[in-house]
Design a protein around this motif. Structure first.
Motif, PDB file in Angstrom:
ATOM      1  N   SER A 141     183.435 -30.228  96.436  1.00  0.00           N
ATOM      2  CA  SER A 141     184.794 -29.675  96.420  1.00  0.00           C
ATOM      3  C   SER A 141     185.028 -28.836  95.174  1.00  0.00           C
ATOM      4  N   SER A 142     184.449 -29.242  94.048  1.00  0.00           N
ATOM      5  CA  SER A 142     184.578 -28.458  92.821  1.00  0.00           C
ATOM      6  C   SER A 142     183.891 -27.109  92.954  1.00  0.00           C
ATOM      7  N   GLU A 143     182.724 -27.114  93.608  1.00  0.00           N
ATOM      8  CA  GLU A 143     182.002 -25.859  93.822  1.00  0.00           C
ATOM      9  C   GLU A 143     182.805 -24.935  94.739  1.00  0.00           C
ATOM     10  N   THR A 144     183.400 -25.510  95.782  1.00  0.00           N
ATOM     11  CA  THR A 144     184.194 -24.705  96.708  1.00  0.00           C
ATOM     12  C   THR A 144     185.407 -24.108  96.011  1.00  0.00           C
ATOM     13  N   LEU A 145     186.090 -24.908  95.205  1.00  0.00           N
ATOM     14  CA  LEU A 145     187.255 -24.424  94.467  1.00  0.00           C
ATOM     15  C   LEU A 145     186.866 -23.318  93.492  1.00  0.00           C
ATOM     16  N   ARG A 146     185.721 -23.499  92.828  1.00  0.00           N
ATOM     17  CA  ARG A 146     185.239 -22.465  91.905  1.00  0.00           C
ATOM     18  C   ARG A 146     184.959 -21.165  92.645  1.00  0.00           C
ATOM     19  N   ASP A 147     184.265 -21.253  93.771  1.00  0.00           N
ATOM     20  CA  ASP A 147     183.915 -20.052  94.533  1.00  0.00           C
ATOM     21  C   ASP A 147     185.162 -19.322  95.019  1.00  0.00           C
ATOM     22  N   LYS A 148     186.173 -20.075  95.453  1.00  0.00           N
ATOM     23  CA  LYS A 148     187.422 -19.456  95.897  1.00  0.00           C
ATOM     24  C   LYS A 148     188.123 -18.763  94.731  1.00  0.00           C
ATOM     25  N   SER A 149     188.125 -19.406  93.562  1.00  0.00           N
ATOM     26  CA  SER A 149     188.774 -18.816  92.390  1.00  0.00           C
ATOM     27  C   SER A 149     188.053 -17.555  91.942  1.00  0.00           C
ATOM     28  N   VAL A 150     186.730 -17.588  91.975  1.00  0.00           N
ATOM     29  CA  VAL A 150     185.948 -16.404  91.596  1.00  0.00           C
ATOM     30  C   VAL A 150     186.236 -15.253  92.549  1.00  0.00           C
ATOM     31  N   ALA A 151     186.270 -15.534  93.842  1.00  0.00           N
ATOM     32  CA  ALA A 151     186.562 -14.485  94.828  1.00  0.00           C
ATOM     33  C   ALA A 151     187.951 -13.911  94.614  1.00  0.00           C
ATOM     34  N   LEU A 152     188.903 -14.778  94.249  1.00  0.00           N
ATOM     35  CA  LEU A 152     190.279 -14.322  94.026  1.00  0.00           C
ATOM     36  C   LEU A 152     190.355 -13.354  92.842  1.00  0.00           C
ATOM     37  N   VAL A 153     189.721 -13.721  91.706  1.00  0.00           N
ATOM     38  CA  VAL A 153     189.802 -12.853  90.531  1.00  0.00           C
ATOM     39  C   VAL A 153     188.938 -11.609  90.695  1.00  0.00           C
ATOM     40  N   GLU A 154     187.903 -11.669  91.530  1.00  0.00           N
ATOM     41  CA  GLU A 154     187.144 -10.456  91.847  1.00  0.00           C
ATOM     42  C   GLU A 154     188.069  -9.413  92.475  1.00  0.00           C
ATOM     43  N   GLY A 155     188.936  -9.872  93.381  1.00  0.00           N
ATOM     44  CA  GLY A 155     189.894  -8.963  93.995  1.00  0.00           C
ATOM     45  C   GLY A 155     190.844  -8.354  92.971  1.00  0.00           C
ATOM     46  N   ILE A 156     191.291  -9.161  92.019  1.00  0.00           N
ATOM     47  CA  ILE A 156     192.174  -8.640  90.967  1.00  0.00           C
ATOM     48  C   ILE A 156     191.428  -7.608  90.132  1.00  0.00           C
ATOM     49  N   PHE A 157     190.188  -7.924  89.769  1.00  0.00           N
ATOM     50  CA  PHE A 157     189.389  -7.039  88.923  1.00  0.00           C
ATOM     51  C   PHE A 157     189.130  -5.691  89.583  1.00  0.00           C
ATOM     52  N   THR A 158     188.949  -5.701  90.912  1.00  0.00           N
ATOM     53  CA  THR A 158     188.655  -4.455  91.634  1.00  0.00           C
ATOM     54  C   THR A 158     189.912  -3.767  92.159  1.00  0.00           C
TER      55      THR A 158
END
Length: 358
Positions: free
Chosen positions: A254-271
């Motif tokens: 669950s921690s890995e899933t939460l991390r992956d979702k957070s990374v994908a979210l900030v990738e969108g902000i960055f781009t």
């Protein structure tokens, strides 16, 4: 005097996310600023707590305030049972003189607010300076925030903010006090006079701090950052510490899933594809954009999804946004972990930047 309730909004064009009473921006009287937000004449007192049978508790106290100046009627703050050493610090004592000292140094009062029926309050001042990152493309306004409480949830805190005007997110940086680091924090266990004088002296040093950060920010904006490298930085930011058991180390799925979702979210902000709009401006693809994308997460994106067709869900959503705003600014009892996380973001981005540039 009845205190005014705080209204938080989500309109990105409203600085500090609509916090407080914005009609004070041109005021030249700190008294008027506090009076407009219901912080004058509360006369907060600590009194022995007496139960319904008239028994006075030895070590429990209640905190009361005046709610009607004409009749002297008092009201007890809810859910407050301060320790014996607790001493109220009046809003006039903590904000009036301090605010005037800021104004004497050229600061302008921007916002003032009360929350929870007067239990918490504070003010925000714009410093008399502004700088722009990357050949004047990204304006930054340094600010000083002071917040305190009468419900034992918050010490008297003094914090430096850097407001990125393009997208209104806050880069909470910690003032360095004499002999240590971190935000100035004055506990409600004694007089605040000496500590407030220390805070004023720290403010006089803040302009040097701002100048140093301007140098760092311009180094960030001049250094390219690819999407894969940004994702790697984000993965470090959102990876929880591993749990060790002898020779084995492990983390939950669950921690890995939460991390992956957070990374994908900030990738969108960055781009420039963030749910709350494009905040990359003309700084896209740089370490400065990376720092701001990660800061955006803590200022705008910690609320999760909401069903806008459901009134109860929407109400809870607005409540979470109110709490999120207070935490991001450092004026909520849950602020410590958020501020710590944002400082960790800066530390990681700066370390990764140094590795590349060296």
């Amino acid at each position: 005097m009845a205190t005014q309730e705080t209204t938080f909004t989500t309109a990105r064009e409203q600085r500090i996310i609509g916090l407080g009473h914005s009609n004070i921006v041109d005021s030249d009287s700190m008294y008027d600023v506090l009076n407009a937000s219901g912080m004058i004449g509360m006369d907060v007192q600590k009194r022995p707590m007496i139960n319904s049978e008239g028994y006075t508790h030895k070590n429990l106290f209640e905190v009361t305030r005046i709610v009607n100046q004409e009749t002297g009627e008092r009201q007890v703050f809810d859910s407050v049972a301060p320790k014996k050493a607790y001493q109220p610090i009046q809003y006039e004592e903590s904000l009036l003189d301090f605010g005037q000292a800021l104004m004497d140094l050229g600061a302008k009062p921007k916002l003032a607010w009360t929350r929870d029926n007067g239990a918490r309050g504070g003010c925000l001042w714009d410093l008399d300076t502004e700088f722009k990152i990357g050949d004047d493309i990204d304006p930054i306004k340094p600010q000083i925030l002071v917040g305190t409480s009468h419900d034992s949830s918050l010490s008297l805190v003094v914090r430096m903010l850097l407001s990125r005007l393009y997208c209104t997110n806050q880069i909470n940086m910690l003032l360095r006090s004499h002999g240590g680091s971190g935000a100035i924090s004055i506990k409600h266990t004694g007089g605040a006079g000496k500590a407030m004088e220390q805070a004023r002296e720290t403010l006089r040093l803040s302009k040097t701090w701002v100048e140093n950060f301007e140098v760092l920010a311009n180094e960030f904006v001049q250094t390219p950052l690819s999407v894969p490298d940004f994702s790697d930085i984000a993965s470090e930011v959102f990876t929880k510490p591993e749990i060790y058991s002898g020779e084995q180390e492990f983390t939950s799925k669950s921690s890995e899933t939460l991390r992956d979702k957070s990374v994908a979210l900030v990738e969108g902000i960055f781009t420039g594809q963030g749910a709350h709009g494009d905040s990359s401006g003309q700084i896209g693809g740089t370490y400065w954009a990376g720092l701001n994308a990660l800061t955006e997460y803590y200022d705008w994106y910690r609320d999760g999804a909401v069903d806008t067709s459901d009134s109860k869900s929407l109400s809870r959503f607005h409540t979470r946004k109110e709490v999120r705003t207070a935490q991001a600014l450092g004026i909520d009892k849950g602020s410590r972990e958020v501020i710590k996380a944002k400082q960790n973001v800066l530390n990681i981005v700066q370390r990764r930047h140094d590795l590349v540039t060296v």
